[in-house]
Design a protein around this motif. Structure first.
Motif, PDB file in Angstrom:
ATOM      1  N   ASP A   1      49.429 -12.444  18.635  1.00  0.00           N
ATOM      2  CA  ASP A   1      50.457 -13.106  18.252  1.00  0.00           C
ATOM      3  C   ASP A   1      51.621 -11.755  18.433  1.00  0.00           C
ATOM      4  OD1 ASP A   1      49.149 -14.959  16.964  1.00  0.00           O
ATOM      5  OD2 ASP A   1      49.542 -14.555  15.637  1.00  0.00           O
ATOM      6  N   HIS A   2      52.572 -12.767  18.609  1.00  0.00           N
ATOM      7  CA  HIS A   2      53.765 -11.917  18.975  1.00  0.00           C
ATOM      8  C   HIS A   2      54.807 -12.073  17.575  1.00  0.00           C
ATOM      9  CE1 HIS A   2      52.651 -10.083  22.603  1.00  0.00           C
ATOM     10  NE2 HIS A   2      52.279 -11.379  22.342  1.00  0.00           N
ATOM     11  N   ARG A   3      55.403 -10.927  17.098  1.00  0.00           N
ATOM     12  CA  ARG A   3      56.540 -11.699  15.603  1.00  0.00           C
ATOM     13  C   ARG A   3      57.719 -11.719  16.467  1.00  0.00           C
ATOM     14  NH1 ARG A   3      55.321 -12.975  11.051  1.00  0.00           N
ATOM     15  NH2 ARG A   3      56.631 -12.011   9.914  1.00  0.00           N
ATOM     16  N   VAL A   4      58.390 -12.228  15.852  1.00  0.00           N
ATOM     17  CA  VAL A   4      59.697 -12.460  16.880  1.00  0.00           C
ATOM     18  C   VAL A   4      60.790 -12.961  15.748  1.00  0.00           C
ATOM     19  CG1 VAL A   4      58.827 -12.773  18.899  1.00  0.00           C
ATOM     20  CG2 VAL A   4      59.925 -15.117  17.723  1.00  0.00           C
ATOM     21  N   LYS A   5      62.401 -12.593  15.503  1.00  0.00           N
ATOM     22  CA  LYS A   5      62.982 -12.972  14.854  1.00  0.00           C
ATOM     23  C   LYS A   5      63.877 -14.329  15.389  1.00  0.00           C
ATOM     24  CE  LYS A   5      64.523  -7.539  14.077  1.00  0.00           C
ATOM     25  NZ  LYS A   5      65.049  -7.290  14.702  1.00  0.00           N
ATOM     26  N   VAL A   6      63.914 -15.405  14.086  1.00  0.00           N
ATOM     27  CA  VAL A   6      64.177 -16.571  14.324  1.00  0.00           C
ATOM     28  C   VAL A   6      66.007 -16.768  14.585  1.00  0.00           C
ATOM     29  CG1 VAL A   6      63.983 -19.245  14.096  1.00  0.00           C
ATOM     30  CG2 VAL A   6      62.256 -17.593  14.244  1.00  0.00           C
ATOM     31  N   ARG A   7      66.192 -16.388  15.555  1.00  0.00           N
ATOM     32  CA  ARG A   7      67.538 -15.907  15.347  1.00  0.00           C
ATOM     33  C   ARG A   7      68.618 -17.811  14.686  1.00  0.00           C
ATOM     34  NH1 ARG A   7      69.299 -11.394  13.933  1.00  0.00           N
ATOM     35  NH2 ARG A   7      68.542  -9.583  14.771  1.00  0.00           N
ATOM     36  N   ASN A   8      68.672 -18.320  15.615  1.00  0.00           N
ATOM     37  CA  ASN A   8      68.310 -20.491  15.355  1.00  0.00           C
ATOM     38  C   ASN A   8      68.037 -21.318  15.128  1.00  0.00           C
ATOM     39  OD1 ASN A   8      69.773 -21.422  17.747  1.00  0.00           O
ATOM     40  ND2 ASN A   8      70.732 -20.355  17.754  1.00  0.00           N
ATOM     41  N   LEU A   9      68.103 -22.482  14.628  1.00  0.00           N
ATOM     42  CA  LEU A   9      67.078 -23.189  14.786  1.00  0.00           C
ATOM     43  C   LEU A   9      67.411 -24.969  14.497  1.00  0.00           C
ATOM     44  CD1 LEU A   9      64.265 -23.729  14.236  1.00  0.00           C
ATOM     45  CD2 LEU A   9      64.011 -22.923  11.650  1.00  0.00           C
TER      46      LEU A   9
ATOM     47  N   GLY B   1      64.668 -27.442  18.847  1.00  0.00           N
ATOM     48  CA  GLY B   1      64.080 -25.597  18.895  1.00  0.00           C
ATOM     49  C   GLY B   1      64.784 -25.431  18.432  1.00  0.00           C
ATOM     50  N   MET B   2      64.828 -23.748  18.914  1.00  0.00           N
ATOM     51  CA  MET B   2      64.979 -22.285  18.509  1.00  0.00           C
ATOM     52  C   MET B   2      65.911 -21.158  19.252  1.00  0.00           C
ATOM     53  SD  MET B   2      61.041 -20.812  16.609  1.00  0.00           S
ATOM     54  CE  MET B   2      61.995 -18.842  17.612  1.00  0.00           C
ATOM     55  N   MET B   3      66.391 -20.095  18.527  1.00  0.00           N
ATOM     56  CA  MET B   3      66.496 -18.812  19.867  1.00  0.00           C
ATOM     57  C   MET B   3      65.638 -18.205  19.113  1.00  0.00           C
ATOM     58  SD  MET B   3      70.121 -17.006  20.576  1.00  0.00           S
ATOM     59  CE  MET B   3      71.083 -16.868  19.134  1.00  0.00           C
ATOM     60  N   ALA B   4      64.330 -17.205  19.732  1.00  0.00           N
ATOM     61  CA  ALA B   4      63.775 -15.715  19.470  1.00  0.00           C
ATOM     62  C   ALA B   4      64.132 -15.012  19.280  1.00  0.00           C
ATOM     63  CB  ALA B   4      62.078 -16.367  19.484  1.00  0.00           C
ATOM     64  N   GLU B   5      64.522 -13.863  19.233  1.00  0.00           N
ATOM     65  CA  GLU B   5      64.471 -12.638  19.759  1.00  0.00           C
ATOM     66  C   GLU B   5      63.518 -11.431  20.058  1.00  0.00           C
ATOM     67  OE1 GLU B   5      67.349  -8.355  18.761  1.00  0.00           O
ATOM     68  OE2 GLU B   5      67.644 -10.507  18.028  1.00  0.00           O
ATOM     69  N   GLY B   6      62.824 -10.995  20.879  1.00  0.00           N
ATOM     70  CA  GLY B   6      61.859  -9.773  20.132  1.00  0.00           C
ATOM     71  C   GLY B   6      61.274  -9.770  21.834  1.00  0.00           C
TER      72      GLY B   6
ATOM     73  N   ALA C   1      63.022 -22.839  27.140  1.00  0.00           N
ATOM     74  CA  ALA C   1      63.532 -23.209  28.021  1.00  0.00           C
ATOM     75  C   ALA C   1      65.288 -21.850  28.985  1.00  0.00           C
ATOM     76  CB  ALA C   1      64.922 -24.393  26.821  1.00  0.00           C
ATOM     77  N   TRP C   2      65.207 -20.948  28.301  1.00  0.00           N
ATOM     78  CA  TRP C   2      66.303 -20.186  28.710  1.00  0.00           C
ATOM     79  C   TRP C   2      65.937 -18.219  28.418  1.00  0.00           C
ATOM     80  CZ3 TRP C   2      68.610 -16.927  25.544  1.00  0.00           C
ATOM     81  CH2 TRP C   2      69.214 -17.437  24.019  1.00  0.00           C
ATOM     82  N   ILE C   3      65.845 -17.337  29.101  1.00  0.00           N
ATOM     83  CA  ILE C   3      65.629 -15.515  28.689  1.00  0.00           C
ATOM     84  C   ILE C   3      67.090 -14.993  28.954  1.00  0.00           C
ATOM     85  CG2 ILE C   3      65.238 -13.732  29.230  1.00  0.00           C
ATOM     86  CD1 ILE C   3      62.699 -15.638  30.537  1.00  0.00           C
ATOM     87  N   GLN C   4      67.703 -14.778  28.272  1.00  0.00           N
ATOM     88  CA  GLN C   4      68.231 -13.366  28.303  1.00  0.00           C
ATOM     89  C   GLN C   4      68.232 -12.099  27.799  1.00  0.00           C
ATOM     90  OE1 GLN C   4      72.203 -15.119  26.742  1.00  0.00           O
ATOM     91  NE2 GLN C   4      73.702 -13.356  28.391  1.00  0.00           N
ATOM     92  N   ASP C   5      67.733 -11.386  28.352  1.00  0.00           N
ATOM     93  CA  ASP C   5      67.880  -9.959  27.227  1.00  0.00           C
ATOM     94  C   ASP C   5      66.313  -9.644  27.087  1.00  0.00           C
ATOM     95  OD1 ASP C   5      69.288  -8.613  28.625  1.00  0.00           O
ATOM     96  OD2 ASP C   5      71.199  -8.921  27.534  1.00  0.00           O
ATOM     97  N   ASN C   6      66.269  -9.949  25.381  1.00  0.00           N
ATOM     98  CA  ASN C   6      65.439  -9.800  24.640  1.00  0.00           C
ATOM     99  C   ASN C   6      65.844 -11.240  23.488  1.00  0.00           C
ATOM    100  OD1 ASN C   6      67.204  -9.196  22.553  1.00  0.00           O
ATOM    101  ND2 ASN C   6      66.018  -7.610  21.919  1.00  0.00           N
ATOM    102  N   ARG C   7      65.908 -11.988  24.081  1.00  0.00           N
ATOM    103  CA  ARG C   7      65.879 -13.238  23.175  1.00  0.00           C
ATOM    104  C   ARG C   7      65.522 -14.143  24.295  1.00  0.00           C
ATOM    105  NH1 ARG C   7      71.283 -12.879  20.211  1.00  0.00           N
ATOM    106  NH2 ARG C   7      71.549 -10.982  18.346  1.00  0.00           N
ATOM    107  N   PHE C   8      65.531 -15.430  23.747  1.00  0.00           N
ATOM    108  CA  PHE C   8      64.579 -16.501  24.649  1.00  0.00           C
ATOM    109  C   PHE C   8      64.811 -18.550  23.959  1.00  0.00           C
ATOM    110  CE2 PHE C   8      61.600 -14.674  23.431  1.00  0.00           C
ATOM    111  CZ  PHE C   8      61.050 -14.833  22.787  1.00  0.00           C
TER     112      PHE C   8
END
Length: 97
Positions: A28-36, A40-45, A70-77
């Motif tokens: 498991d990896h902990r990620v921040k859920v930035r929007n939901l 779908g959702m945007m995660a950061e980690g 679906a997409w990746i930009q820096d540490n957000r996806f």
């Protein structure tokens, strides 16, 4: 086409933590859920993912949800869920019995 970005419809900005598994791996990896949203959702980690990777996300009050990166930009996806969820459930506080 109106130029309206339909991805923003029904999307809630928030800050939650979630567990993420990539593919068939069990770590498991902990990620921040930035929007939901329901779809779908945007995660950061710091976890490394590739576009098209199958993922599993454990959302509070929802449980494990299957999705695809679906997409990746820096540490957000972005993750597109395989099945819609109720995003309001994840935002609700856990009730104490």
């Amino acid at each position: 086409m109106t130029g309206l970005d339909h991805r923003q419809l029904g999307r809630e900005s928030l800050f939650l933590m979630a567990d993420l598994r990539v593919g068939e791996r069990q770590d498991d990896h902990r990620v921040k859920v930035r929007n939901l949203s329901a779809g779908g959702m945007m995660a950061e980690g710091s976890v490394k993912v590739m576009r098209g990777s199958q993922v599993h996300v454990n959302l509070r009050n929802v449980g494990w949800v299957d999705g695809v990166v679906a997409w990746i930009q820096d540490n957000r996806f972005g993750i597109a869920f395989v099945e819609d969820i109720d995003p309001k459930a994840a935002q609700s506080q856990v009730s104490s019995a």
